[in-house]
Write a protein that holds these residues in place. Structure first.
Motif, mmCIF file in Angstrom:
data_model
loop_
_atom_site.group_PDB
_atom_site.id
_atom_site.type_symbol
_atom_site.label_atom_id
_atom_site.label_comp_id
_atom_site.label_asym_id
_atom_site.label_seq_id
_atom_site.Cartn_x
_atom_site.Cartn_y
_atom_site.Cartn_z
ATOM 1 N N MET A 133 1.434 9.445 -5.574
ATOM 2 C CA MET A 133 2.040 10.836 -5.179
ATOM 3 C C MET A 133 2.733 11.332 -5.855
ATOM 4 O O MET A 133 2.807 12.591 -6.627
ATOM 5 C CB MET A 133 2.251 10.683 -3.605
ATOM 6 N N VAL A 134 3.558 10.588 -6.691
ATOM 7 C CA VAL A 134 4.642 11.067 -7.622
ATOM 8 C C VAL A 134 3.968 11.532 -8.964
ATOM 9 O O VAL A 134 4.481 12.656 -9.367
ATOM 10 C CB VAL A 134 5.707 9.993 -7.956
ATOM 11 N N LYS A 180 0.608 -1.277 -0.079
ATOM 12 C CA LYS A 180 0.095 0.046 -0.201
ATOM 13 C C LYS A 180 0.805 1.267 0.039
ATOM 14 O O LYS A 180 0.439 2.364 -0.663
ATOM 15 C CB LYS A 180 -0.751 0.012 1.254
ATOM 16 N N LEU A 181 1.923 1.348 0.616
ATOM 17 C CA LEU A 181 2.902 2.273 0.617
ATOM 18 C C LEU A 181 3.473 2.570 -0.741
ATOM 19 O O LEU A 181 3.479 3.796 -1.287
ATOM 20 C CB LEU A 181 4.023 2.215 1.825
ATOM 21 N N THR A 182 3.921 1.396 -1.461
ATOM 22 C CA THR A 182 4.232 1.647 -2.550
ATOM 23 C C THR A 182 3.448 2.085 -3.649
ATOM 24 O O THR A 182 3.699 3.067 -4.358
ATOM 25 C CB THR A 182 4.747 0.033 -3.205
ATOM 26 N N GLU A 183 2.055 1.754 -3.434
ATOM 27 C CA GLU A 183 1.122 2.354 -4.321
ATOM 28 C C GLU A 183 0.796 3.778 -4.088
ATOM 29 O O GLU A 183 0.641 4.546 -5.058
ATOM 30 C CB GLU A 183 -0.444 1.417 -4.080
ATOM 31 N N GLY A 184 0.538 4.274 -2.644
ATOM 32 C CA GLY A 184 0.504 5.392 -2.323
ATOM 33 C C GLY A 184 1.658 6.314 -2.959
ATOM 34 O O GLY A 184 1.333 7.575 -3.216
ATOM 35 N N MET A 185 2.927 5.915 -2.874
ATOM 36 C CA MET A 185 4.125 6.818 -3.152
ATOM 37 C C MET A 185 3.978 6.969 -4.852
ATOM 38 O O MET A 185 4.294 8.172 -5.165
ATOM 39 C CB MET A 185 5.442 6.084 -2.895
ATOM 40 N N GLY A 186 3.801 5.952 -5.214
ATOM 41 C CA GLY A 186 3.607 6.011 -7.061
ATOM 42 C C GLY A 186 2.481 7.179 -7.221
ATOM 43 O O GLY A 186 2.864 7.735 -8.123
#
Lengths: 337, 337
Positions: free
Chosen positions: A242-243, A234-240
Motif C-alpha cells: 500500500m505504501v 500478511k498485514l506487514t506485506e499489505g501495508m508495504g
C-alpha cells in the motif's frame, strides 16, 4: 553440498526458479538439482543460456498445486516435485529442499517424509520478518499451526533462536512474545503460560512485545501462534504494498511532484528494496528431520538466488542437528525437575 | 444532547481535552460537560480563552490510571472522572461519555455501571480502522475480549455493522472475517464456526479475508477476536509511524533529496494526515446500555474534537437502541429455529 530446488512451485515456475539457480551457481561451488518436468526445465535452462554442469535436472511428472488438500496430495502424488525433492533429502541425495509451491504440501511432506524431530510436538514455519532500516527478525509460527499450546511456543522460540544464530549470524538472539500488552500477566491463557515457560528457559527472553514495536527492531525472534503470525506477516506485506502504491500515485499528481520524485529516486528505490521480502531468503520449516525452505509464491530470480545462498549456512551449521540437541537438553531439564 | 468528557484521561489531559472541547463547541449546539479536577479544568479553560457557557465542569477528585487494575479501580474510585462520567450517562444526565484514559476502566465501567445489553455476551471495543485513500473500516474486537467464542464474533459483526451504518453512514456494510486464508473451511475451530454463524445471519457477509487485503478496503466491518484485532491495530499504527519516520529520514539525506521533499510537501502532508488516527474519531464500546467512546491515549485537540463530532450521530441515531433491537431479533430467530 547438494541443494534440491522445486522446479514447479510458485507463480513464475519454472523460469524464475531456473534463473535464480543460474544466478546462485555463479556465486557458490555447490551442486544444484532442479526437480520437475524435465523437458520444461531443460528448455528454460537452455533459454537462459546455461551450459554448465553445476545445475542438473531430476524428472518429476506430477505437480502439487496450492488448491489441493496438502495431506492427500502428498500421499497420492509420489511422482510430484515436492514429494521427490523431500525424499531426496531423506535419502541423503540432497542436503536441503527449497520450494515456492504449496506451504501445506511442504509441511505435510516434512512431516510424512522426513518426520518430526524427537521431542518436537509441532514443526514451525519461521519467516524472516523484514524490519525497515534494521536487520530482519525471525517470526515463528507464521501459519503452520493456527492453534497452539504454550509448549509449542517454547519450541518455536528455541528453534527460531537457533536459526537466527546459526543462519542469520546473530549471537544470543533476543526473544519476544507477541501479546496484547507488554506487562507480565497480560494476555490469553496461552500467552500467560507461554510467558512462564519462556521465562524459565535458557533463551534470551525479553518478555511480552506488542506488534506496534515490531518495526522498532524490538527483538530478534518474534514468537506467536500461527494464526496471529499469519495475520502479522500478511498485514506487514499489505501495508508495504500500500505504501509503495500510494507514494507512486501521489508523486505522479503533477509536474512539480513528478520532479520531486525524480530527485528522490535513489531514496524511493532503497525503500522499495527494503520492503522486498525477496532480499531475505526463504522461510525455514523447523522441527523436521531435514532442511526445508519455503519461498514466497511470487518469488522472482533474486528471491530464489537469495534463498539458495541462505540454505548453505542452514545446512553447514547443522541447524537440524542443533535443534535435536537443544530439544533433548530441554527434555532432560524437564525430567530432572 | 449532552456530551460528557473525561477531563483527566490520556497523555495530554486536561489541556488537549479542553482545547478539543472548545474547538467542537464552535461547530455544534450541544452541551459539553468536562468531568475531572475542577480547578485544573477551569484553569485550562481560562488559559485557552474560553468564556462561554456551552462547556461546563463537574468535579471528580479521583483519577484512574492505565497502571491500575481496571475492575478494582472502577469499584473503589467512586469519585473518579470515569466512574462519575459513566454514571451520568446511566442517570440520564448525559448522552455519551468520551475518554482518552484506561480502556480497561472504560470497559469495566460500561459493564458494572451501565450493564450489558440483554442478549449480548461480550461488549466490544470497535476501532475505526484507517484505510489509506479510502473511507475507514470498523475493526471489532480490538482488545476487549482476547479470547472469544464464535457467538461473540457474530455479536461483534452485528454491532459493528450498525455503528458503520448509523454513525459512519455506509448502507448495508460488508462484513469480512479475518482468517489465515480466504477459502471457506480455512482457519481455527473459532473462525470455522464463526464463518457458519455469519453466513446464516442477515448481515452482508462477504466471507473470509486476509490481513494482506485490509488496505485494499476489502470490507466495511472487519471481524476478529480481540487478540488478533489488537495485533492488527497496533501493527498498522507501528507501520504507519515507521513509514513516516523512514520517509523523513531518507528524504533528508542530501541537498538533492531535500529539494525533492520540498516539491512533494503537499503529497507528504496528505499521506501523513491519512495515517493519523485522530481524523476518524474514537472507538465505541458497543454492547452496553449507553454510548461510550474511547479515544487513543495520545489524542490531541483534533482527535478530541473529531470524537465529539462523531458522538452526535452515535446518540441521535440511537445506535444503542438499535443494537438492542437487532440482538433481540437474532434471539427470536434462534429460538424459532
Amino acid at each position: 553440498m547438494r541443494i534440491i530446488l522445486d522446479g514447479m512451485g510458485g507463480d513464475n515456475a519454472p523460469d524464475s526458479i531456473v534463473r535464480g539457480a543460474i544466478a546462485a551457481a555463479k556465486e557458490i561451488e555447490d551442486d544444484i538439482v532442479v526437480v520437475g518436468k524435465e523437458d520444461l526445465i531443460a528448455d528454460s535452462l537452455k533459454a537462459n543460456g546455461y551450459k554448465g554442469d553445476q545445475i542438473t535436472v531430476v524428472n518429476a511428472d506430477e505437480v502439487i498445486t496450492n488448491e489441493e488438500a496438502p495431506v492427500k496430495a502428498v500421499r497420492r502424488k509420489k511422482d510430484s516435485s515436492v514429494v521427490k525433492g523431500i525424499a531426496m533429502v531423506r535419502d541423503g541425495q540432497g542436503d536441503v529442499f527449497i520450494s515456492a509451491g504449496s506451504t501445506g504440501a511442504m509441511l505435510a511432506g516434512g512431516l510424512f517424509i522426513l518426520g518430526r524431530i524427537e521431542g518436537i510436538d509441532r514443526p514451525t514455519l519461521a519467516t524472516v520478518y523484514p524490519v525497515i532500516s534494521h536487520e530482519p527478525s525471525i517470526l515463528t509460527d507464521t501459519g503452520a499451526n493456527a492453534e497452539c499450546k504454550a509448549k509449542n511456543l517454547l519450541e518455536f522460540a528455541t528453534m527460531g533462536s537457533l536459526y537466527m544464530e546459526k543462519v542469520l549470524g546473530r549471537e544470543n538472539p533476543t526473544v519476544g512474545l507477541v501479546n496484547n500488552g507488554t506487562e507480565e500477566g497480560k494476555g490469553t491463557a496461552l500467552t500467560k503460560e507461554a510467558y512462564e515457560l519462556l521465562s524459565a528457559s535458557d533463551l534470551n527472553f525479553i518478555g511480552n512485545i506488542e506488534t506496534r514495536e515490531l518495526q522498532d527492531a524490538v527483538c530478534d525472534v518474534i514468537v506467536t501462534d500461527g494464526f496471529t503470525g499469519n495475520a502479522i506477516v500478511k498485514l506487514t506485506e499489505g501495508m508495504g504494498l500500500m505504501v509503495l502504491r500510494e507514494l507512486k500515485r501521489r508523486f505522479l499528481t503533477n509536474a512539480k511532484s513528478k520532479l520531486g520524485a525524480v530527485l528522490l529516486k535513489d531514496q524511493l528505490r532503497d525503500l522499495k528494496k527494503e520492503f522486498n521480502y525477496a532480499e531475505y531468503g526463504g522461510a525455514p520449516i523447523l522441527g523436521v528431520k531435514g532442511a526445508l525452505l519455503k519461498m514466497h509464491g511470487s518469488s522472482d530470480e533474486l528471491a530464489v538466488k537469495q534463498t539458495i545462498l541462505k540454505s548453505i549456512p542452514y545446512v553447514k551449521e547443522d541447524v537440524v542437528g542443533k535443534i535435536e540437541e537443544a530439544i533433548s537438553r530441554n527434555e532432560d531439564k524437564d525430567s530432572s525437575e
